[in-house]
Design a protein around this motif. Structure first.
Motif, PDB file in Angstrom:
ATOM      1  N   UNK A 124       1.101  -1.373  -0.047  1.00 51.20           N
ATOM      2  CA  UNK A 124      -0.090   0.223  -0.045  1.00 51.20           C
ATOM      3  C   UNK A 124       0.890   0.900   0.006  1.00 51.20           C
ATOM      4  N   UNK A 125       1.541   1.791   1.011  1.00 48.47           N
ATOM      5  CA  UNK A 125       3.247   2.187  -0.088  1.00 48.47           C
ATOM      6  C   UNK A 125       3.549   2.968  -0.566  1.00 48.47           C
ATOM      7  N   UNK A 126       3.987   1.381  -1.649  1.00 48.33           N
ATOM      8  CA  UNK A 126       4.204   1.643  -2.724  1.00 48.33           C
ATOM      9  C   UNK A 126       3.585   2.056  -3.653  1.00 48.33           C
ATOM     10  N   UNK A 127       2.472   1.904  -3.498  1.00 52.76           N
ATOM     11  CA  UNK A 127       1.523   3.078  -4.786  1.00 52.76           C
ATOM     12  C   UNK A 127       1.182   4.078  -4.350  1.00 52.76           C
ATOM     13  N   UNK A 128       1.678   4.581  -3.144  1.00 52.18           N
ATOM     14  CA  UNK A 128       1.986   6.041  -3.240  1.00 52.18           C
ATOM     15  C   UNK A 128       3.033   6.654  -2.785  1.00 52.18           C
ATOM     16  N   UNK A 129       4.104   5.891  -3.312  1.00 50.73           N
ATOM     17  CA  UNK A 129       5.240   6.298  -3.402  1.00 50.73           C
ATOM     18  C   UNK A 129       6.402   5.757  -2.238  1.00 50.73           C
ATOM     19  N   UNK A 130       5.708   5.625  -1.244  1.00 58.31           N
ATOM     20  CA  UNK A 130       6.827   5.097  -0.474  1.00 58.31           C
ATOM     21  C   UNK A 130       7.259   3.395   0.261  1.00 58.31           C
TER      22      UNK A 130
ATOM     23  N   UNK B  71      -5.971 -17.966   9.335  1.00 58.66           N
ATOM     24  CA  UNK B  71      -6.040 -17.086   8.164  1.00 58.66           C
ATOM     25  C   UNK B  71      -5.568 -15.903   8.070  1.00 58.66           C
ATOM     26  N   UNK B  72      -5.921 -14.633   6.744  1.00 57.76           N
ATOM     27  CA  UNK B  72      -4.326 -14.432   5.941  1.00 57.76           C
ATOM     28  C   UNK B  72      -4.828 -12.606   6.445  1.00 57.76           C
ATOM     29  N   UNK B  73      -3.538 -12.160   7.406  1.00 57.09           N
ATOM     30  CA  UNK B  73      -3.642 -10.913   7.413  1.00 57.09           C
ATOM     31  C   UNK B  73      -4.097  -9.397   6.794  1.00 57.09           C
ATOM     32  N   UNK B  74      -3.631  -8.691   6.616  1.00 58.58           N
ATOM     33  CA  UNK B  74      -3.153  -7.246   5.929  1.00 58.58           C
ATOM     34  C   UNK B  74      -4.687  -6.751   5.723  1.00 58.58           C
ATOM     35  N   UNK B  75      -4.536  -4.639   5.821  1.00 57.19           N
ATOM     36  CA  UNK B  75      -5.113  -4.198   5.447  1.00 57.19           C
ATOM     37  C   UNK B  75      -6.502  -4.449   4.930  1.00 57.19           C
TER      38      UNK B  75
END
Length: 454
Positions: free
Chosen positions: A64-70, A196-200
């Protein structure tokens, strides 16, 4: 160019993250940081199920951060050492972090504040990130925390809660900041097969699928063991891949009995955090001592852990726990009441086993729920004993939950599924299932005698 560090802890998300939003707002560049904390491992909280789920959360956060340039920067070691080193390396003027409620988290914040101040960097601690209401935000007139849920809930319901923090559109990370590799779920051994799987993204997908129908019927079906009608969002709340504050806003917008019941459960979560923040020793010491002289019976403890107590609903719960690393609330309560009151064994033994397996296991909710069940916590009826047969007939009336997790009893129907010991001896011999560890009446008398002595 101004630089801030955003230290992720139990807030592994982009949506409604006041810590990240403030760091992006206050500085031109931000270093999103997660420290693989040696202290967590030393304290015994780094167990396979949570380690695997954490790896999912960090991978998703990085994406998610990489999608925003980070990108996410990972460091390994003592938190204070690693944060201070990175702040010096990047010239950061501020470090942003969410407030914790455990004794460990609060000591970490104190040490971090002192060390950062010594090198000319400020620590900004953000309240009400992991919880809806900050632990110390509301106190009774005669104390530093609420010891009973109902008056706390009345105050909690009337509290103004913060609005949702915006999702940053872009995150500019200074060039050249080194990172350790992201942890990988596949590298973790001993994970529950059904974890179960984690993550936002997983959290938000699960929320979107459950909310329309699940919330409406929550009040009616949350305690039905076979219905699997709970949200299953507790692990995401524990790791912060979903915001409890956002859940309250969304539930209240839908209104209705289901929404009210769901919000009440989130209030219970906050209640336990405020108790732990005010009484850190309650993680391991009786909140309200009853002078218990707990029995020692390792064979019985092991039978409980293995799901071989002879009480089908208890055994079903313990087997689900081992397979999924998760349990619905009613099953947790029944398993805890059976260990502490029917077997009269120390709640700390059960709490440790739950922490070893529960993906959502945290100090506040796990330990204080166990104390509630044991009658040494905040329960206003400390000597109540839950009869596992009565409870099974009420919350698993057709035996579907038991048959799912205790397959050796799957051929049974009717009352026999919950009381197989009542079958004729020749029929009982067909099943590889143990006799009860104790007769319920005997366990009840033993518990009542013990508490009357106290």
């Amino acid at each position: 160019m101004s630089v801030s560090l955003c230290l992720f802890t139990a807030d592994l998300r982009l949506h409604d993250n006041p810590v990240l939003a403030a760091a992006v707002r206050d500085s031109e560049q931000v270093v999103p940081l997660f420290v693989v904390d040696d202290g967590v491992r030393a304290a015994g909280f780094d167990v396979p199920n949570r380690r695997a789920f954490l790896a999912d959360c960090l991978a998703d956060l990085d994406a998610g951060l990489r999608q925003r340039g980070g990108r996410l920067v990972v460091r390994c070691g003592p938190v204070v050492r690693e944060v201070c080193a990175l702040a010096a390396e990047t010239g950061a003027q501020q470090v942003h972090v969410a407030a914790g409620s455990s004794a460990y988290a609060r000591r970490r914040e104190e040490r971090l504040a002192a060390a950062l101040t010594a090198q000319g960097c400020d620590l900004r601690v953000h309240e009400a990130v992991a919880t809806v209401v900050a632990p110390g935000a509301h106190v009774p007139q005669d104390g530093d925390h609420f010891a009973v849920f109902t008056p706390y809930f009345r105050r909690w319901q009337g509290a103004a809660i913060r609005g949702l923090a915006p999702v940053p559109r872009r995150i500019d990370v200074p060039a050249g900041v080194a990172s350790a590799p992201l942890p990988e779920r596949t590298a973790v051994a001993g994970v529950s097969p059904g974890l179960g799987n984690g993550g936002e993204r997983e959290a938000r997908s699960r929320l979107a699928a459950w909310l329309p129908d699940g919330l409406i019927h929550y009040a009616d079906h949350q305690a039905e063991l076979a219905a699997d009608a709970t949200s299953r969002l507790s692990a995401h709340l524990h790791f912060g891949s979903l915001s409890a504050t956002e859940l309250v806003h969304r539930a209240r917008a839908m209104d209705g009995a289901g929404a009210d019941a769901f919000v009440r459960q989130l209030a219970w979560r906050d209640f336990h955090h405020q108790v732990l923040a005010a009484r850190p020793r309650s993680a391991s010491v009786d909140y309200r001592p009853r002078q218990d002289r707990w029995r020692r019976a390792e064979r019985e403890v092991q039978a409980w852990r293995d799901g071989r107590t002879g009480y089908p609903v208890i055994d079903a719960a313990m087997r689900q726990l081992r397979y999924e690393g998760w349990l619905p609330g009613r099953a947790r309560l029944l398993a805890a009441s059976f260990l502490t009151k029917t077997l009269y064994l120390d709640w700390r033994t059960g709490a440790r086993h739950f922490l070893d397996l529960l993906v959502d296991g945290d100090v506040a909710n796990n330990q204080l729920n166990w104390q509630w069940a044991a009658g040494t916590g905040t329960d206003t009826r400390p000597n109540r004993v839950l009869n596992p047969v009565v409870q099974a007939k009420r919350h698993d009336p057709h035996g579907a939950y038991v048959r799912r997790w205790v397959p050796e009893l799957s051929a049974l129907d009717g009352p026999a599924i919950h009381e197989p010991w009542k079958l004729p001896a020749p029929e009982r011999a067909r099943f590889d299932y143990p006799h009860p560890l104790v007769q319920l009446a005997d366990g009840l008398r033993r518990f009542q005698r013990a508490r009357s002595r106290g």
